[in-house]
Design a protein around this motif. Structure first.
Motif, mmCIF file in Angstrom:
data_model
loop_
_atom_site.group_PDB
_atom_site.id
_atom_site.type_symbol
_atom_site.label_atom_id
_atom_site.label_comp_id
_atom_site.label_asym_id
_atom_site.label_seq_id
_atom_site.Cartn_x
_atom_site.Cartn_y
_atom_site.Cartn_z
ATOM 1 N N VAL A 134 -2.487 -27.359 15.127
ATOM 2 C CA VAL A 134 -1.231 -27.297 15.880
ATOM 3 C C VAL A 134 -1.497 -27.554 17.361
ATOM 4 O O VAL A 134 -0.764 -28.299 18.026
ATOM 5 C CB VAL A 134 -0.544 -25.929 15.685
ATOM 6 N N VAL B 253 -2.047 -31.283 17.884
ATOM 7 C CA VAL B 253 -0.793 -32.035 17.848
ATOM 8 C C VAL B 253 -0.047 -31.869 19.164
ATOM 9 O O VAL B 253 0.430 -32.848 19.772
ATOM 10 C CB VAL B 253 0.085 -31.579 16.668
ATOM 11 N N ASN B 254 0.051 -30.648 19.637
ATOM 12 C CA ASN B 254 0.792 -30.391 20.873
ATOM 13 C C ASN B 254 0.109 -31.019 22.085
ATOM 14 O O ASN B 254 0.786 -31.487 23.008
ATOM 15 C CB ASN B 254 0.959 -28.887 21.077
ATOM 16 N N LYS C 58 0.944 -34.700 22.127
ATOM 17 C CA LYS C 58 2.329 -34.883 22.538
ATOM 18 C C LYS C 58 2.479 -34.755 24.047
ATOM 19 O O LYS C 58 3.237 -35.505 24.676
ATOM 20 C CB LYS C 58 3.231 -33.877 21.814
ATOM 21 N N MET D 14 2.702 -28.277 7.514
ATOM 22 C CA MET D 14 2.653 -28.468 8.962
ATOM 23 C C MET D 14 3.166 -29.849 9.344
ATOM 24 O O MET D 14 3.888 -30.006 10.330
ATOM 25 C CB MET D 14 1.222 -28.277 9.450
ATOM 26 N N GLU E 22 6.811 -29.745 9.237
ATOM 27 C CA GLU E 22 7.356 -28.961 10.345
ATOM 28 C C GLU E 22 7.374 -29.753 11.645
ATOM 29 O O GLU E 22 8.329 -29.660 12.432
ATOM 30 C CB GLU E 22 6.519 -27.689 10.519
ATOM 31 N N PHE E 23 6.338 -30.549 11.888
ATOM 32 C CA PHE E 23 6.253 -31.328 13.121
ATOM 33 C C PHE E 23 6.857 -32.719 12.981
ATOM 34 O O PHE E 23 6.795 -33.530 13.907
ATOM 35 C CB PHE E 23 4.800 -31.439 13.578
ATOM 36 N N ASN E 24 7.393 -32.996 11.823
ATOM 37 C CA ASN E 24 8.055 -34.280 11.574
ATOM 38 C C ASN E 24 7.105 -35.456 11.788
ATOM 39 O O ASN E 24 7.434 -36.457 12.432
ATOM 40 C CB ASN E 24 9.291 -34.433 12.469
ATOM 41 N N VAL E 25 5.897 -35.317 11.263
ATOM 42 C CA VAL E 25 4.928 -36.409 11.280
ATOM 43 C C VAL E 25 4.523 -36.706 9.837
ATOM 44 O O VAL E 25 4.569 -35.821 8.978
ATOM 45 C CB VAL E 25 3.687 -36.069 12.130
#
Length: 298
Positions: free
Chosen positions: A199, A202-203, A206, A242, A245-248
């Motif tokens: 997570v 990913v953040n 971004k 996950m 949830e993160f739309n990937v």
């Protein structure tokens, strides 16, 4: 003067000023001070697409996945290179069964990657002894990384895969701020402890405006090599949830199997040594999904 035969060992005395020992005919770009703003991103000469493979956490099979993705892409008729960005714990030399010191170009200002299985490779592991620790402070690491990014002669590549070290620190920020990165692939196991760091990865990407191409759920289940019984020893579908949830996209899943581990340790990745196995097909599917996603966002 013709210097293509001169190698890294020739320049060891220059380490404190120039970590990789390369002549400074064309100085590597440096990171400006904070009050001057972020450095301008520079493309890597001759490279069409740069994809980073990251995990946020070690021990989840990131390097094995990165190498098999690179080899699968080469099998799809792409011109591929792989850069091992882990300065302290490089894995690519062993995984790609490569040893030796890279030579320099005729001008003496760039390193020539080593090649195996049709993939060009560069790693700190080629530049130091196998058992020698890299005992450097942050500034030395950043200088070495800048030279690995900007002073390697890749020729013409369709895809450069960068195998990132674990974490979300200096190396990740330097790469995302200094070069044009076309996308990131996040590797995680289904286990909650691995997902926590995934997570963060990913953040981070971004925040630095690097597109997430998708996630790979590694070690999705264990297949017993004797009876072929399947067991979810690291949990079930954690990375898949996950990704949703993160739309990937979930690019694919790879089981934990002895052949993948054994062949990787012997420097014969499964995509090369067992091209017809179902596990090789998993990597090829992941690679094709990644390339399709890369084309979509570009």
């Amino acid at each position: 003067m013709f210097v293509s035969k001169r190698t890294f060992s020739t320049y060891r005395a220059l380490f404190h000023e120039n970590p990789l020992g390369l002549p400074r005919h064309k100085p590597a770009p440096t990171i400006p001070r904070a009050h001057r703003g972020l450095p301008k991103k520079m493309p890597i000469a001759g490279v069409k697409n740069v994809v980073v493979v990251a995990s946020g956490k070690g021990g989840v099979g990131k390097s094995t996945t990165a190498v098999n993705i690179a080899l699968a892409a080469a099998g799809l008729k792409r011109r591929v290179g792989i850069l091992d960005a882990d300065i302290f714990g490089p894995s690519v030399p062993k995984l790609m069964n490569l040893k030796g010191e890279p030579e320099l170009t005729e001008k003496g200002d760039r390193l020539i990657p080593l090649t195996n299985y049709g993939v060009k490779c560069m790693s700190m592991g080629f530049l130091v002894d196998q058992d020698a620790p890299v005992v450097w402070r942050g500034l030395m690491v950043m200088k070495a990384l800048q030279q690995l990014l900007h002073q390697v002669d890749w020729g013409q590549l369709d895809l450069l895969v960068i195998d990132m070290p674990p974490g979300t620190g200096d190396v990740q920020l330097t790469i995302s701020q200094q070069i044009v990165v076309d996308g990131a692939v996040i590797i995680s196991t289904p286990q909650d402890i691995a997902l926590i760091d995934a997570v963060k990865g990913v953040n981070m990407f971004k925040k630095v405006n690097v597109p997430i191409l998708g996630m790979v759920q590694n070690m999705s289940l264990f297949i017993c090599p004797n009876c072929q019984h399947e067991s979810h020893i690291f949990g079930h579908d954690g990375a898949a949830r996950m990704a949703e949830e993160f739309n990937v996209p979930l690019l694919g899943q790879v089981p934990l199997h002895a052949d993948i581990c054994t062949l990787s340790d012997s420097g014969k990745p499964i995509v090369i040594s067992q091209p017809d196995s179902p596990f090789s097909n998993y990597y090829r599917s992941i690679t094709q999904n990644m390339l399709n996603r890369l084309q979509e966002i570009k």
